[in-house]
Design an enzyme around this catalytic site. Sequence first.
Site, PDB file in Angstrom:
ATOM      1  N   ASN A 169      65.972  17.659  78.122  1.00 40.09           N
ATOM      2  CA  ASN A 169      65.873  18.752  79.489  1.00 40.09           C
ATOM      3  C   ASN A 169      65.366  20.175  78.911  1.00 40.09           C
ATOM      4  O   ASN A 169      65.940  20.684  77.914  1.00 40.09           O
ATOM      5  CB  ASN A 169      66.917  18.865  80.151  1.00 40.09           C
ATOM      6  CG  ASN A 169      67.455  17.481  80.754  1.00 40.09           C
ATOM      7  OD1 ASN A 169      66.351  16.702  81.237  1.00 40.09           O
ATOM      8  ND2 ASN A 169      68.624  17.184  80.902  1.00 40.09           N
ATOM      9  N   HIS A 173      69.452  20.415  72.595  1.00 39.06           N
ATOM     10  CA  HIS A 173      70.304  19.129  72.264  1.00 39.06           C
ATOM     11  C   HIS A 173      69.448  18.106  72.874  1.00 39.06           C
ATOM     12  O   HIS A 173      68.613  18.087  73.941  1.00 39.06           O
ATOM     13  CB  HIS A 173      71.704  19.060  72.938  1.00 39.06           C
ATOM     14  CG  HIS A 173      71.587  19.475  74.469  1.00 39.06           C
ATOM     15  ND1 HIS A 173      71.390  20.878  74.844  1.00 39.06           N
ATOM     16  CD2 HIS A 173      71.516  18.697  75.654  1.00 39.06           C
ATOM     17  CE1 HIS A 173      71.139  20.872  76.238  1.00 39.06           C
ATOM     18  NE2 HIS A 173      71.338  19.567  76.772  1.00 39.06           N
ATOM     19  N   GLN A 195      67.792  21.550  82.506  1.00 40.00           N
ATOM     20  CA  GLN A 195      68.621  21.963  81.411  1.00 40.00           C
ATOM     21  C   GLN A 195      69.607  22.839  81.959  1.00 40.00           C
ATOM     22  O   GLN A 195      69.547  23.902  82.853  1.00 40.00           O
ATOM     23  CB  GLN A 195      67.741  22.571  80.582  1.00 40.00           C
ATOM     24  CG  GLN A 195      68.464  23.094  79.008  1.00 40.00           C
ATOM     25  CD  GLN A 195      67.528  23.468  78.093  1.00 40.00           C
ATOM     26  OE1 GLN A 195      66.297  23.926  78.246  1.00 40.00           O
ATOM     27  NE2 GLN A 195      68.169  23.894  77.030  1.00 40.00           N
ATOM     28  N   VAL A 223      72.423  23.733  79.560  1.00 40.85           N
ATOM     29  CA  VAL A 223      73.085  24.323  78.492  1.00 40.85           C
ATOM     30  C   VAL A 223      71.721  24.705  77.528  1.00 40.85           C
ATOM     31  O   VAL A 223      71.009  23.837  76.868  1.00 40.85           O
ATOM     32  CB  VAL A 223      73.726  23.427  77.262  1.00 40.85           C
ATOM     33  CG1 VAL A 223      74.269  24.003  76.155  1.00 40.85           C
ATOM     34  CG2 VAL A 223      74.997  22.942  78.238  1.00 40.85           C
ATOM     35  N   ASP A 241      78.676  12.695  75.571  1.00 43.11           N
ATOM     36  CA  ASP A 241      78.509  13.462  76.959  1.00 43.11           C
ATOM     37  C   ASP A 241      79.707  13.312  77.900  1.00 43.11           C
ATOM     38  O   ASP A 241      80.221  12.150  77.834  1.00 43.11           O
ATOM     39  CB  ASP A 241      77.125  13.070  77.503  1.00 43.11           C
ATOM     40  CG  ASP A 241      76.729  14.259  78.638  1.00 43.11           C
ATOM     41  OD1 ASP A 241      75.498  14.792  78.295  1.00 43.11           O
ATOM     42  OD2 ASP A 241      77.443  14.285  79.419  1.00 43.11           O
ATOM     43  N   HIS A 297      69.513  14.227  74.398  1.00 45.97           N
ATOM     44  CA  HIS A 297      70.461  13.071  75.034  1.00 45.97           C
ATOM     45  C   HIS A 297      69.863  11.652  74.443  1.00 45.97           C
ATOM     46  O   HIS A 297      68.750  11.476  74.592  1.00 45.97           O
ATOM     47  CB  HIS A 297      70.014  13.005  76.582  1.00 45.97           C
ATOM     48  CG  HIS A 297      70.693  14.330  77.207  1.00 45.97           C
ATOM     49  ND1 HIS A 297      71.614  14.402  77.822  1.00 45.97           N
ATOM     50  CD2 HIS A 297      70.324  15.503  77.286  1.00 45.97           C
ATOM     51  CE1 HIS A 297      71.789  15.577  78.721  1.00 45.97           C
ATOM     52  NE2 HIS A 297      70.857  16.264  78.252  1.00 45.97           N
TER      53      HIS A 297
HETATM   54  P1  AMP Z   1      71.414  19.541  80.054  1.00 41.83           P
HETATM   55  O1  AMP Z   1      71.714  19.519  81.422  1.00 41.83           O
HETATM   56  O2  AMP Z   1      70.386  18.631  79.435  1.00 41.83           O
HETATM   57  O3  AMP Z   1      71.514  20.942  79.308  1.00 41.83           O
HETATM   58  O4  AMP Z   1      72.704  18.808  79.099  1.00 41.83           O
HETATM   59  C1  AMP Z   1      73.899  19.240  78.954  1.00 41.83           C
HETATM   60  C2  AMP Z   1      74.782  18.255  78.834  1.00 41.83           C
HETATM   61  O5  AMP Z   1      76.073  18.610  78.284  1.00 41.83           O
HETATM   62  C3  AMP Z   1      75.378  17.595  80.302  1.00 41.83           C
HETATM   63  O6  AMP Z   1      75.037  16.080  80.194  1.00 41.83           O
HETATM   64  C4  AMP Z   1      76.695  17.616  80.191  1.00 41.83           C
HETATM   65  O7  AMP Z   1      77.499  16.594  80.786  1.00 41.83           O
HETATM   66  C5  AMP Z   1      77.022  18.136  78.690  1.00 41.83           C
HETATM   67  N1  AMP Z   1      78.498  18.728  78.532  1.00 41.83           N
HETATM   68  C6  AMP Z   1      78.644  19.800  79.038  1.00 41.83           C
HETATM   69  N2  AMP Z   1      79.626  20.244  78.524  1.00 41.83           N
HETATM   70  C7  AMP Z   1      80.349  19.330  77.621  1.00 41.83           C
HETATM   71  C8  AMP Z   1      81.433  18.901  76.763  1.00 41.83           C
HETATM   72  N3  AMP Z   1      82.391  19.839  76.720  1.00 41.83           N
HETATM   73  N4  AMP Z   1      81.441  17.945  76.134  1.00 41.83           N
HETATM   74  C9  AMP Z   1      80.603  16.865  76.179  1.00 41.83           C
HETATM   75  N5  AMP Z   1      79.614  17.013  76.932  1.00 41.83           N
HETATM   76  C10 AMP Z   1      79.441  18.159  77.833  1.00 41.83           C
END
Ligand code: AMP
Length: 114
Positions: free
Chosen positions: A87, A100, A94, A96, A31, A102
């Site tokens: 999430n 996924h 959430q 993205v 992350d 974590h």
């Molecule tokens: P969520 O908020 O559960 O959708 O998690 C998305 C996660 O993706 C967050 O913890 C971000 O820090 C991570 N994230 C977003 N862009 C990138 C990236 N380019 N490389 C690695 N992690 C990322």
Amino acid sequence: MTEPSVFTRIIDREIPAEIVHEDDLVIALRDIAPQAPVHVLVVPKDPQYADVAELAAGDPALLAHVVATAKRIAEAEAGGEFRLIFNTGAGAGQTVFHVHAHVLAGGLEESRLA
Ligand code: AMP
């Protein structure tokens, strides 16, 4: 057509990431904003599932593979114990909408779930 997610762009090597595991079904990457000493995201390559509920309903074997991959990463990096967070929905944090997990590990003894 919707835009590819940031994870699809990483899978396609359009943007860089620190990839710690990859196979035919999933990719695992660190992350960019770690919340624990080990903070790895395990992402199915198939972009059709927006969240873990959709994944569980649509492809439970793939969800099991995500969990097994998390276990393997935690074994390699933190003695095998880990917290797994999905999430699910904007109101739950959430950001993205490409499912996924974590994987958080290391130094979590004192932390509490919100
Ligand atoms: P969520 O908020 O559960 O959708 O998690 C998305 C996660 O993706 C967050 O913890 C971000 O820090 C991570 N994230 C977003 N862009 C990138 C990236 N380019 N490389 C690695 N992690 C990322």
